[in-house]
Design a protein around this motif. Structure first.
Motif, PDB file in Angstrom:
ATOM      1  N   PHE A 211     -39.280  29.643   0.099  1.00 53.49           N
ATOM      2  CA  PHE A 211     -39.774  28.401   0.693  1.00 53.49           C
ATOM      3  C   PHE A 211     -41.039  27.957  -0.007  1.00 53.49           C
ATOM      4  O   PHE A 211     -41.464  26.822   0.130  1.00 53.49           O
ATOM      5  CB  PHE A 211     -39.993  28.485   2.211  1.00 53.49           C
ATOM      6  N   ASN A 300     -37.243  33.233   7.083  1.00 52.40           N
ATOM      7  CA  ASN A 300     -37.125  32.251   6.009  1.00 52.40           C
ATOM      8  C   ASN A 300     -37.820  32.815   4.780  1.00 52.40           C
ATOM      9  O   ASN A 300     -38.790  33.557   4.896  1.00 52.40           O
ATOM     10  CB  ASN A 300     -37.788  30.936   6.429  1.00 52.40           C
ATOM     11  N   GLN A 510     -35.832  23.084   8.252  1.00 49.49           N
ATOM     12  CA  GLN A 510     -36.850  23.532   7.306  1.00 49.49           C
ATOM     13  C   GLN A 510     -38.199  22.897   7.613  1.00 49.49           C
ATOM     14  O   GLN A 510     -39.248  23.565   7.523  1.00 49.49           O
ATOM     15  CB  GLN A 510     -36.424  23.193   5.871  1.00 49.49           C
TER      16      GLN A 510
END
Length: 903
Positions: A211, A300, A510
């Protein structure tokens, strides 16, 4: 005559087919590499793989090979697009359909259904991320060959109905690992104990960057996954499985992240069932899943978990095996069939080829699933994106555990006070039934809604870092808006260049995940028992880590804004510098200021720190550097008319950064940080300490493990140390460990002679043993009456974000905000009485410091110190417990390191 013509035509057709067959001959791996993929004791390096890909690209009409960026060490990465020749002729059409459905913008359901039938599902298969996990890289070769060469009916069906994207994740590590393994003539001596990290900076942590996209390999991959292609299934190969099994795969255990669309979770299950069914059908036992595996869908940041936040079915398998033959061990609890392991495997000798065969079978299971369910995969992809857009356009409540706990607590208090009559649990499961009004009070409470947008004001102290944060969103397929003029909203003024991120887009999960706190469930083995450790982090909210200020907006935001295109990064606004004869002040709260400081010092320009404002003062001769920084980085530079009176000159220090044989990932992340901010440094190793070669450095950095604490070793290694004679001479100086008996006294002497040691993370616990009256407050008496660490059943804080109060008057903390959002991973904390020679950098001042993640027993942290400075002799120790450099994500606390790197 007619028969003669027909005869000639048949001969011509035969010759034509023969020439086509020759033209389409695909060189086999055996022909190219000189061995079969899966042969024991044999590995291919990336140079050989790249050559093979190129050779097949010249021969195959099923393949398009595209350049897709270079690695940190400069090797070329390629996207390998495999499908039928007819599909490849229309590849842009199918790519566009995948994009349109994944983004779900400006489509009706009927239009989406048409596109889903017209399109082809896109399946990503990668390998080679972790270079010592050699099954992953080598299954890529075998699958690549079979898809390009075989005329098997099943494979032709895959090619007709599916677009396959193949990707080698880590070419640099493949060359390093394979060359190292194959250097030994004696096959029995071949090993994978490479001397450094197999990704230039971060090694195994290259799968913790998805990410943030700090590493260029992650950025290259993200562009294909989230901007250019948007595949429906992403398959990420890894090693190894739990002892006594061959594969760990989907479905995965709880918890899954609360912001996922349910179609995503059941989609993972569908693919997982197809995989295990195929292996069982082929007589390939040993597949472990669900509660019998360690993998969840909570976190994540990993290559297969990050796609979940974009509605993509991410698949990870961990497969047993090695080019060096192995034994499947006896593990009694894995000999009994159960739901998580329905087909146990018997103990046996295991060969590399068996692992390759399992991996290829699982690839084919996924391709078969996609071929059979292509239109459904494509339409569900659209449906999840549409659901996300709709959630962003209306009041939406995510069903976090904290809300359920709040609901039950309110009801229990009402029963206890007599406001509610207690109802006995009923039904087969004896469930507690709570009146609906308590549900409505929580899940229809406006204060608990998800935001519809976030405003990142351009007037915050470190807007350049805020832009870096926004660019991580953009790299990950998010679009944003930016204001071209000042505007006001909700009674607040926002200047030009302010950024707005709206949640009404397909990748809404997200966005929410990067801005909002994670609420990890209280996950224990049994009530009152030890925790079930998260696979990785429990909390990671990136906006918090980076110190970004933002406002949550809960209504439609109808103001004039300019939307960015997908994948186009933002740049800091350009500033200018007015001429001053007195000098300049530069913003001490902005991280990029330290780039300017380092450039100025290298050019011999005088730089000082203003103790009153905590800004930097720069001599008038520095204007050229400041002009460049203001233009490129948007650095705020003030032209002074009067020189500040509270200046302390600063100079560069010679920096030594600790590393060890095999490579330190925490140290590697800091190497990357230091280079980004233009610090010069050198690596040093345990033998440099023991030989006192460290005297040449002004400051030593120990990040993460390194210095032993109590009875624990300073360095923990995966696997056993190599015999010295098996290590080439150039790497032998890297071997060894920091020892309590020999090395630590030398480090103490180094400090007393005027050196500086800065520790971050676990090495910081060494101050408990320095005899300076600093103790570990997270200790208690055990049943034997001896002090021991508090049991994890009482206290457990896996990687999460906590709130801490920083002493901003201390020079070590200059530029920091009073309240820090700080990454904490069961980190050291300290207890002591402050003196002139022993003082605190900050404290946890509440019994509930958790901001994001999970902090069981967090009350134990109240009034503990997060960092300590100890003046010893002529030098000093700066020990910081929390992870202030966490995976180069925690920009909000970088200054706590940078401030220590000057004198």
């Amino acid at each position: 005559m007619k028969l003669k013509i027909v005869k000639h035509l048949l001969i011509a057709l035969f010759i034509s087919q023969l020439s086509i067959g020759q033209a389409q001959h695909i060189v086999s791996p055996k022909e190219h590499f000189g061995f079969h993929i899966g042969d024991d004791y044999m590995l291919a390096n990336y140079k050989q793989m790249e050559s093979y890909f190129k050779k097949v690209a010249e021969q195959s009409d099923r393949l398009i090979m595209q350049d897709a960026g270079v690695t940190e060490e400069g090797r070329q990465q390629y996207l390998l697009i495999i499908s039928s020749p007819e599909n490849l002729k229309n590849i842009e059409k199918y790519r566009s359909i995948s994009q349109r459905l994944g983004r779900a913008e400006n489509l009706t359901d009927e239009e989406a259904k048409v596109l889903a039938k017209e399109g082809k599902p896109v399946v990503w298969i990668d390998g080679g991320m972790h270079s010592n996990e050699t099954v992953g890289s080598h299954q890529l070769i075998e699958t690549f060959y079979q898809l390009n060469n075989s005329d098997d009916e099943e494979i032709l069906n895959f090619l007709d109905k599916v677009i396959v994207l193949m990707w080698h994740v880590n070419p640099d590590g493949q060359d390093l690992l394979a060359d190292w393994y194959m250097q030994y003539q004696d096959k029995e001596q071949r090993n994978m104990s490479i001397p450094r990290l197999y990704q230039k900076y971060v090694g195994h942590d290259n799968n913790r960057d998805f990410f943030m996209f700090n590493m260029v390999e992650a950025t290259n991959m993200a562009k294909i996954l989230y901007v250019d292609w948007l595949p429906q299934i992403m398959y990420n190969h890894h090693q190894t499985s739990p002892d006594g099994t061959i594969v760990a795969g989907p479905p995965y255990r709880d918890p899954f992240n609360h912001i996922f669309d349910p179609l995503l979770v059941t989609g993972i299950d569908g693919v997982g069932f197809a995989m295990i069914n195929r292996l069982n059908k082929e007589g390939k036992p040993g597949y472990v899943r669900m509660d019998q595996s360690t993998f969840s869908t909570w976190w994540n940041g990993g290559a297969r978990t990050a796609p979940y936040f974009r509605n993509m079915v991410g698949i990870l398998t961990e497969t047993f095996g090695s080019p060096t033959p192995m034994e499947v061990p006896v593990v009694t609890e894995r000999l009994i069939p159960k739901n998580g392991l329905p087909n146990p495997i018997a103990p046996q000798k295991w060969h590399f080829k068996q692992s390759i065969d399992y991996s290829v079978s699982m690839n084919y299971a996924i391709l078969d699933y996609a071929a059979r369910n292509g239109d459904e995969l494509l339409y569900n992809f659209y449906q999840m994106g549409k659901n996300s857009i709709e959630k962003g356009n209306k009041d939406t409540w995510t069903m976090y555990p904290k809300f359920a706990e709040q609901l039950e607590k309110t009801y229990d208090e009402a029963v206890k006070s007599g406001q509610e009559e207690k109802k006995e649990a009923t039904g087969y499961y004896r469930s507690k039934i709570i009146p609906t009004k308590y549900y409505d009070a929580v899940y229809k409470n406006p204060d608990n809604r998800d935001p519809r947008a976030y405003i990142i004001s351009a007037d915050q102290a470190d807007f350049a870092t805020a832009i870096k944060f926004v660019n991580t969103l953009i790299k990950g397929g998010i679009y944003v808006y930016q204001s071209k003029e000042d505007f006001s909203y909700g009674g607040k003024h926002y200047p030009k260049n302010t950024i707005v991120v709206k949640t009404n887009q397909a990748f809404r999960p997200q966005i929410i995940d990067m801005f909002e706190p994670q609420d990890h469930p209280h996950d224990v083995q049994y009530p009152g028992g030890p925790p079930v450790r998260p696979y990785d982090a429990a909390g990671w909210t990136l906006a918090m880590q980076m110190g970004v200020s933002y406002d949550r907006i809960f209504e439609d935001l109808n103001i004039p804004l300019e939307r960015t295109d997908y994948g186009i990064l933002l740049h800091a606004p350009t500033n200018s510098v007015e001429v001053s004869k007195v000098g300049y002040a530069i913003n001490g709260k902005a991280n990029d200021t330290f780039i300017a400081v380092n450039r100025l010092l290298k050019k011999g320009v005088k730089v000082s720190r203003d103790e009153e404002t905590q800004n930097f003062y720069v001599d008038a001769k520095g204007k050229a550097v400041l002009d460049e920084m203001a233009a490129k980085y948007g650095l705020t530079v003030t032209s002074l008319t009067q020189k500040p009176s509270t200046l302390t000159p600063i100079n560069s220090l010679k920096i030594g950064l600790f590393d060890h044989y095999g490579g330190s990932m925490p140290s590697g992340w800091v190497r990357w940080i230091l280079e980004q901010y233009e610090y010069d440094y050198e690596l040093f190793y345990p033998q440099d300490v023991d030989s006192k070669n460290i005297a040449k450095y002004d400051v030593l950095l120990f990040i993460g493990p390194g210095i032993p604490v109590g009875d624990k070793p300073g360095i923990t290694r995966w696997g056993k140390e190599l015999e010295k004679e098996l290590v080439p001479k150039e790497y032998q100086p890297w071997m060894g460990s920091i020892t309590k008996e020999t090395s630590v006294p030398i480090l103490e002497e180094y400090v007393k002679n005027g050196g500086r040691i800065v520790t971050v993370g676990s090495s910081s616990g060494w101050v408990y043993d320095l005899g300076i009256n600093v103790t570990n407050p997270l200790m208690e008496e055990n049943k034997d009456g001896k002090l021991a660490e508090i049991s994890s059943a009482k206290y457990f804080v896996p990687t999460s974000i906590l709130s801490a109060e920083i002493d901003t008057e201390k020079a070590e903390n200059y530029g920091m905000a009073k309240e820090a959002k700080i990454v904490f991973n069961n980190s050291p904390v300290f207890q002591f009485q402050s003196t002139d020679k022993l003082y605190s950098l900050g404290k946890f001042t509440t019994d509930k410091p958790l901001l994001s993640g999970w902090a069981h027993g967090q009350e134990y942290l109240k009034d503990t110190h997060l960092g300590v400075v100890a003046l010893l002799g002529k030098g000093k120790v700066v020990a910081i417990g929390p992870e202030i450099t966490n995976r180069a994500q925690s920009h909000g606390t970088f200054k706590m390191l940078f401030n220590q790197l000057y004198k």
